[in-house]
Scaffold this motif. Structure first.
Motif, PDB file in Angstrom:
ATOM      1  N   ALA A 258       0.710  -1.189  -0.034  1.00 25.57           N
ATOM      2  CA  ALA A 258      -0.029  -0.029  -0.135  1.00 25.57           C
ATOM      3  C   ALA A 258       0.853   1.272  -0.091  1.00 25.57           C
ATOM      4  CB  ALA A 258      -0.854   0.043   1.054  1.00 25.57           C
ATOM      5  N   HIS A 259       0.630   1.862  -1.069  1.00 25.72           N
ATOM      6  CA  HIS A 259       1.442   3.393  -1.162  1.00 25.72           C
ATOM      7  C   HIS A 259       0.442   4.472  -0.634  1.00 25.72           C
ATOM      8  CE1 HIS A 259       5.050   1.559  -3.269  1.00 25.72           C
ATOM      9  NE2 HIS A 259       4.122   0.723  -3.657  1.00 25.72           N
ATOM     10  N   PHE A 260       0.914   5.303   0.261  1.00 26.23           N
ATOM     11  CA  PHE A 260       0.470   6.823   0.717  1.00 26.23           C
ATOM     12  C   PHE A 260       1.425   7.519   0.595  1.00 26.23           C
ATOM     13  CE2 PHE A 260      -1.810   3.207   3.084  1.00 26.23           C
ATOM     14  CZ  PHE A 260      -3.073   3.488   2.863  1.00 26.23           C
ATOM     15  N   VAL A 261       0.866   8.937   1.014  1.00 27.73           N
ATOM     16  CA  VAL A 261       1.841  10.005   1.333  1.00 27.73           C
ATOM     17  C   VAL A 261       1.462  10.535   2.632  1.00 27.73           C
ATOM     18  CG1 VAL A 261       2.274  10.511  -1.362  1.00 27.73           C
ATOM     19  CG2 VAL A 261       0.479  11.748  -0.040  1.00 27.73           C
ATOM     20  N   ARG A 262       2.308  11.149   3.164  1.00 28.18           N
ATOM     21  CA  ARG A 262       2.118  12.093   4.453  1.00 28.18           C
ATOM     22  C   ARG A 262       2.145  13.424   3.922  1.00 28.18           C
ATOM     23  NH1 ARG A 262       5.120   7.644   7.120  1.00 28.18           N
ATOM     24  NH2 ARG A 262       3.926   6.405   8.665  1.00 28.18           N
ATOM     25  N   PRO A 263       1.046  14.075   3.881  1.00 28.23           N
ATOM     26  CA  PRO A 263       1.172  15.840   3.760  1.00 28.23           C
ATOM     27  C   PRO A 263       1.450  16.290   4.972  1.00 28.23           C
ATOM     28  CG  PRO A 263      -1.000  14.946   3.772  1.00 28.23           C
ATOM     29  CD  PRO A 263      -0.181  14.002   3.965  1.00 28.23           C
ATOM     30  N   MET A 264       2.731  17.300   4.690  1.00 37.32           N
ATOM     31  CA  MET A 264       3.061  17.925   5.672  1.00 37.32           C
ATOM     32  C   MET A 264       3.289  19.465   5.628  1.00 37.32           C
ATOM     33  SD  MET A 264       4.246  15.683   7.465  1.00 37.32           S
ATOM     34  CE  MET A 264       4.927  16.512   8.888  1.00 37.32           C
ATOM     35  N   HIS A 265       3.076  20.257   6.654  1.00 34.76           N
ATOM     36  CA  HIS A 265       3.108  21.688   6.580  1.00 34.76           C
ATOM     37  C   HIS A 265       4.240  22.467   7.533  1.00 34.76           C
ATOM     38  CE1 HIS A 265       0.933  25.676   7.679  1.00 34.76           C
ATOM     39  NE2 HIS A 265       1.852  25.976   6.798  1.00 34.76           N
ATOM     40  N   VAL A 266       5.156  23.002   6.924  1.00 34.13           N
ATOM     41  CA  VAL A 266       6.471  23.450   7.688  1.00 34.13           C
ATOM     42  C   VAL A 266       6.270  25.114   7.698  1.00 34.13           C
ATOM     43  CG1 VAL A 266       8.919  24.156   7.459  1.00 34.13           C
ATOM     44  CG2 VAL A 266       8.090  21.653   6.855  1.00 34.13           C
ATOM     45  N   ARG A 267       6.465  25.576   9.080  1.00 33.02           N
ATOM     46  CA  ARG A 267       6.588  26.838   9.333  1.00 33.02           C
ATOM     47  C   ARG A 267       7.868  27.173   9.983  1.00 33.02           C
ATOM     48  NH1 ARG A 267       0.673  28.336  11.914  1.00 33.02           N
ATOM     49  NH2 ARG A 267       1.547  30.617  11.782  1.00 33.02           N
ATOM     50  N   LEU A 268       8.705  28.026   9.589  1.00 31.12           N
ATOM     51  CA  LEU A 268       9.710  28.434  10.044  1.00 31.12           C
ATOM     52  C   LEU A 268       9.773  29.810  10.691  1.00 31.12           C
ATOM     53  CD1 LEU A 268      12.885  27.679  10.022  1.00 31.12           C
ATOM     54  CD2 LEU A 268      13.175  29.192   7.895  1.00 31.12           C
ATOM     55  N   LEU A 269      10.299  29.614  12.107  1.00 34.25           N
ATOM     56  CA  LEU A 269      10.097  31.164  12.636  1.00 34.25           C
ATOM     57  C   LEU A 269      11.415  31.391  13.162  1.00 34.25           C
ATOM     58  CD1 LEU A 269       7.248  29.907  12.958  1.00 34.25           C
ATOM     59  CD2 LEU A 269       7.073  30.628  15.523  1.00 34.25           C
ATOM     60  N   ARG A 270      11.540  32.822  13.290  1.00 29.62           N
ATOM     61  CA  ARG A 270      12.968  33.386  13.795  1.00 29.62           C
ATOM     62  C   ARG A 270      12.739  33.989  15.214  1.00 29.62           C
ATOM     63  NH1 ARG A 270      15.197  38.285  14.190  1.00 29.62           N
ATOM     64  NH2 ARG A 270      13.315  39.328  13.404  1.00 29.62           N
TER      65      ARG A 270
END
Length: 273
Positions: A258-270
């Protein structure tokens, strides 16, 4: 560590370069990534196997002292110290079982410590950068604000904070939510980041990225073993629930699994200051 590698000047030099140069493996610059992918089907986001490539494209990593909060098995941290000369990483993990596994597999320039993001056992301004990879939403909701304040405390002025959180959507999520619905905690994690930025005390937003990571399971047995029974959580699995999850999983099976993807959201802070 070499002088001059950290601080706001170096950080914004990198950020400025990224705004001018699109990266094809992560969807381009901040503006185009946000506009192009915000409303995209999560399963159709650009695919990237190694999140370390995203991190390395956004911030300096060589000769940096870093901390990963909720490091899990520390896969990215292990690759980071191998790939970037002079880098040092502290892996903080609250799950005693996983921490024990980490300590049993030591690595040069990688130190494992037991502890939580809500009480980081280091003095002020100890690190050049901090990471939370799929871990902020595991912090108790009423402790998220304090965790972000702790990260700000242990970062040097101008230091960076990379937060990577799973997007609640996609085919894999539709299976997982049957036994572990994380919609509330994932929303809470994003809200905590929004509050921290709105307060204007410690943080400034730098950039965002969205992408998907491949996830493959050879068969149902592998999915069940890896996903239903993590050491850090009890999903109250019953035989009836197992059958319900299995019924949702099996239509995704092919000859090679079974092939899936894990969707990701990156937020970069300073870190301000």
């Amino acid at each position: 560590m070499r002088p001059g590698k950290t601080g706001s000047a170096a950080f914004w030099q990198v950020a400025s370069r990224l705004r001018k140069n699109a990266n094809p493996c992560t969807g381009g610059t901040f503006k185009s990534t946000k506009m192009k992918h915000m409303n995209t089907d999560p399963d159709q986001l650009p695919t990237l196997r190694d999140e370390l490539d995203v991190l390395a494209d956004l911030v300096p990593l060589a000769d940096q002292r870093l901390i990963e909060l909720g490091c899990g098995n520390a896969r990215l941290a292990r690759g980071l110290v191998q790939r970037f000369a002079g880098s040092q990483v502290v892996g903080l993990e609250v799950d005693a079982v996983q921490h024990g596994k980490n300590v049993a597999n030591p690595q040069e320039r990688l130190v494992f410590m037991a502890g939580s993001a809500e009480a980081v056992p280091f003095p002020d301004a100890s690190f050049d950068g901090a990471l939370m990879l799929k871990s902020l939403h595991h912090v108790p909701i009423d402790g998220m604000d304090n965790a972000l304040a702790e990260v700000a405390r242990v970062l040097k002025p101008g230091g960076w904070f990379y937060v990577s959180e799973p997007i609640f959507g996609g085919a894999l999520n539709e299976v997982v939510r049957l036994y572990n619905d994380e919609n509330t905690v994932r929303r809470a994690a994003q809200s905590a980041l929004d509050r921290a930025l709105a307060a204007g005390t410690h943080w400034a937003a730098a950039t965002e990225r969205r992408f998907a990571q491949p996830a493959h399971f050879r068969d149902w047995a592998e999915f069940e073993q890896r996903m239903l029974y993590p050491s850090f959580a009890d999903h109250h699995i019953t035989p009836a629930l197992v059958e319900r999850v299995r019924a949702a999983f099996m239509p995704h099976m092919a000859a090679d699994g079974a092939h899936f993807v894990r969707p990701m959201h990156v937020r970069l802070l300073r870190r301000k200051g």
